[in-house]
Enzyme design. Structure first.
Site, PDB file in Angstrom:
ATOM      1  N   GLU A   1       0.801  -1.224   0.000  1.00  0.00           N
ATOM      2  CA  GLU A   1       0.000   0.000   0.000  1.00  0.00           C
ATOM      3  C   GLU A   1       0.840   1.283   0.000  1.00  0.00           C
ATOM      4  O   GLU A   1       0.407   2.301  -0.537  1.00  0.00           O
ATOM      5  CB  GLU A   1      -0.939   0.007   1.214  1.00  0.00           C
ATOM      6  CG  GLU A   1      -2.076  -1.003   1.137  1.00  0.00           C
ATOM      7  CD  GLU A   1      -3.038  -0.725  -0.009  1.00  0.00           C
ATOM      8  OE1 GLU A   1      -3.448   0.439  -0.173  1.00  0.00           O
ATOM      9  OE2 GLU A   1      -3.355  -1.673  -0.751  1.00  0.00           O
TER      10      GLU A   1
ATOM     11  N   SER B   1     -36.106 -22.923 -22.149  1.00  0.00           N
ATOM     12  CA  SER B   1     -37.100 -22.458 -23.110  1.00  0.00           C
ATOM     13  C   SER B   1     -37.499 -21.004 -22.945  1.00  0.00           C
ATOM     14  O   SER B   1     -38.270 -20.480 -23.760  1.00  0.00           O
ATOM     15  CB  SER B   1     -38.353 -23.337 -23.032  1.00  0.00           C
ATOM     16  OG  SER B   1     -38.105 -24.595 -23.618  1.00  0.00           O
TER      17      SER B   1
END
Length: 692
Positions: free
Chosen positions: A96, A374
């Site tokens: 960091e 479907s």
């Protein structure tokens, strides 16, 4: 004469010297004033809130601009610096802010290095914010990317460095940062991921946690173990390169597994409307470039499309186990659902799962990718057919076919001879749908699906597309957006959860573009499809989705589980809509295998849809679909024929396969334009009713 010229030159040099001296003195005075002013501005900053390191709350508003909730880590538990292992401190600093212990809040070397790197790569690949600046931003500031905010961040970082030592600053930072999966602060993260107190974290565990900070959701070791491990190893390499660990420790560490707990603990930090808020955070990141930590810590005012009554109704429905099929003893049948307004694309409610789930866990409403069965027929087959001149009463043949080795079958194996498109759709016959796509050409289905917003790949270019046999699958959100086209006269509005984001100071930093829309098909086609899909509910496979007197249209869908003889299914779907609301529901196991599959028909999903829509629309007016064309329907059967059809009606089993079909038929018929009707030829004996 020469003396006069020399005198003038000397005079000019004197003037220049005085001017330079004046500029230098003025510059020094300005610099002194600037330094004094900067110090005064730094002195005026109040950083006492660090003693109670709670990030600024982000406020979420519903569609009526009423406050729905505030997001803030109210239950973050602090630990002391003495509790932090040396490996954790070194890991966090390495990834960091490697010069954290050297700079005074702002790292000028880091800024210069980042600028060179970004210019070299032609884009931003490296940031320059220090841990102190990140702390100032998370606790005190909103997250908009402006010079004003960066200036405030600089002042606060300077003040923090003057008031606190490095140990205190790092402790503040680790106690308030978000580590994903509902874990605020290093104490909670250590317990959630590893089940150990902070002081017992190992080198690899420390590196994993340090790596998560960059993107807590995308790097969660529970949801994305490979990405989390790769990021951990990046941290370990940085530690090696910076002399924090030696080569031997590095080589041994990168080979270690993640060592996380075998099952993810439930988060005790419950948040209201967790799945909807999860989608808000995801959308803010994907569309507007905000990070997860920025949204959670930023003090934003986020205006959403959520209808709180609908969201609460949906959550209540999903808390009722009796509405869902019985699950196996070791795995819960899961589900995801979404409700969308088709007129503006606003997500009104969203549910991403059943049972106890951590905040920002897997959201099945939006992250799920399953074959739609479907429910794809109206999109990839019947809409392009109507656009090419077919009508609901155009006839097709439902009989055994073989397309280069691909032999689609109806559920139950029966055939029905000559059927109309309307009959084929409402009873979800498979063979006519595949035959029709073959006649039009697979490209017709691919192009239509793209218009509806369904993402396909080249591997989907098969006749299995007619039955939803997709390689990657779709989410409930994608299907809801697609079916919204039918409810909105052929126009697709992108589904979204965010209307606007304002900073804490009231500045609008992101806003949804309400003018974005896609014309998918003509209104007459959309209305014709709605008339047919209404038939699915009234007299077809979707009768379990009926809302009584309220008009509703929709489509069932299932996908078959291989190896179960047609009796087991992987997925149940129902996607349907009223004039003012679209709903999509998926049911299935997260991990399907020979011991975990569905034995219910698509009626299970339709029943959940029915309850979901009934509750959501309880206080909404009953509206009729606009100007739908009449569809010629055959007289209802009675007696034995009707009983036989009812016996078969609830079998909802798609068989989307990926066998390589034969070459597409390029018939002269498919070149016909709108208004030229296509009719299949031939007759055959009708059989019992089939579903997907």
């Amino acid at each position: 004469m020469r003396s006069a010229i020399h005198h003038q030159k000397a005079k000019k040099r004197g003037l220049w010297k005085k001017l330079v001296l004046f500029i230098m003195i003025t510059g020094v005075i300005i610099a002194v004033i600037g330094v004094v002013a900067f110090k005064l501005m730094v002195a005026r900053q109040d950083v006492s809130l660090l003693e109670e390191p709670l990030p600024a709350a982000t406020i979420i508003y519903d569609q009526n601009k009423e406050e729905a909730l505030r997001i803030s880590p109210k239950k973050a538990e602090a630990v002391s610096y003495d509790s932090l292992p040396e490996e954790l401190i070194e890991a966090v600093v390495a990834v960091e802010d490697k010069r954290f212990f050297e700079h005074k809040g702002t790292d000028l070397q880091g800024i210069g290095r980042a600028m060179v790197t970004n210019l070299t790569n032609g884009k931003k690949v490296q940031g320059a914010s220090t841990i102190t600046q990140q702390l100032a931003k998370n606790v005190f500031l909103s997250q908009e990317r402006t010079w004003t905010r960066k200036w405030k961040e600089l002042l606060l970082a300077e003040k923090i460095e003057k008031n606190y030592d490095k140990q205190q600053i790092l402790t503040f930072y680790l106690n308030q940062i978000y580590f994903g999966e509902g874990a605020w602060g290093i104490k909670k993260a250590s317990e959630l991921y590893f089940g150990v107190p902070v002081n017992e974290l190992s080198l690899t565990q420390s590196a994993l946690l340090a790596g998560i900070v960059k993107a807590p959701s995308a790097l969660s070791p529970y949801s994305h173990p490979e990405e989390a491990k790769a990021r951990r190893n990046v941290v370990l390499k940085l530690m090696k390169d910076q002399g924090k660990i030696d080569q031997a420790a590095y080589e041994a560490s990168v080979k270690e597994p993640l060592h996380i707990q075998s099952s993810k603990p439930s988060s005790s930090d419950a948040i209201k409307y967790p799945y909807f808020i999860d989608q808000v955070i995801r959308e803010a990141s994907q569309k507007y470039g905000l990070t997860e930590n920025e949204v959670l810590h930023g003090g934003f005012r986020i205006y959403t499309t959520m209808d709180t009554k609908m969201q609460e109704a949906a959550e209540d429905v999903y808390s009722q186990d009796s509405l869902f099929p019985a699950s196996s003893s070791d795995q819960l049948i899961q589900s995801g659902a979404v409700l969308v307004d088709p007129k503006d694309g606003g997500i009104r409610a969203l549910i991403g799962g059943r049972g106890e789930q951590p905040f920002r866990g897997f959201n099945r409403a939006v992250q799920l990718k399953r074959q739609p069965g479907s429910t794809m027929k109206p999109i990839s087959v019947y809409t392009p057919a109507l656009e090419r001149g077919y009508t609901p009463d155009s006839t097709l043949m439902d009989e055994p076919v073989n397309f280069g080795g691909y032999q689609p079958k109806n559920a139950g194996g029966s055939y029905h001879g000559e059927v109309s498109i309307y009959e084929a759709l409402i009873h979800s016959y498979n063979v006519p749908a595949v035959s029709l796509l073959n006649e039009m050409g697979i490209d017709a289905g691919m192009e239509a699906a793209k218009r509806f917003g369904i993402e396909l790949t080249d591997t989907d270019r098969t006749l299995g597309l007619a039955l939803g046999g997709l390689q990657e699958g779709v989410s409930p959100l994608a299907m809801a957006e697609a079916f919204g086209v039918f409810a909105n006269d052929g126009t697709r509005i992108p589904a979204h959860s965010i209307s606007r984001i304002d900073s804490a100071e009231g500045e609008t930093i992101a806003e949804y573009d309400s003018n974005v829309s896609v014309k998918v098909t003509e209104p007459v086609v959309a209305r014709t499809m709605t008339a047919m899909l209404e038939g699915v509910v009234k007299e077809g496979t979707g009768d379990a989705a009926s809302l009584g007197d309220r008009p509703v249209a929709g489509k069932t869908g299932t996908t078959e589980m291989p190896g179960t003889g047609g009796e087991g299914m992987k997925d149940n779907w129902f996607v349907g809509y009223t004039p003012q609301l679209v709903g999509a529901v998926w049911l299935g196991y997260d991990h399907t295998d020979t011991s975990h599959y569905l034995t219910t028909t698509s009626k299970a999903a339709a029943a959940v849809f029915q309850k979901l829509m009934s509750e959501a629309l309880q206080d909404e007016p009953v509206m009729a679909f606009a100007n739908m064309p009449a569809i010629a329907k055959k007289p209802k059967e009675t007696g034995k024929a009707k009983e036989e059809k009812e016996d078969k009606k609830d079998k909802d089993k798609d068989k989307p396969k990926h066998e390589k079909p034969g070459k597409d038929k390029h018939k002269e018929d498919k070149k016909k334009g709108p208004g030229e009707e296509h009719r299949g030829k031939g007759k055959g004996k009708k059989d019992k009713n089939d579903d997907d």
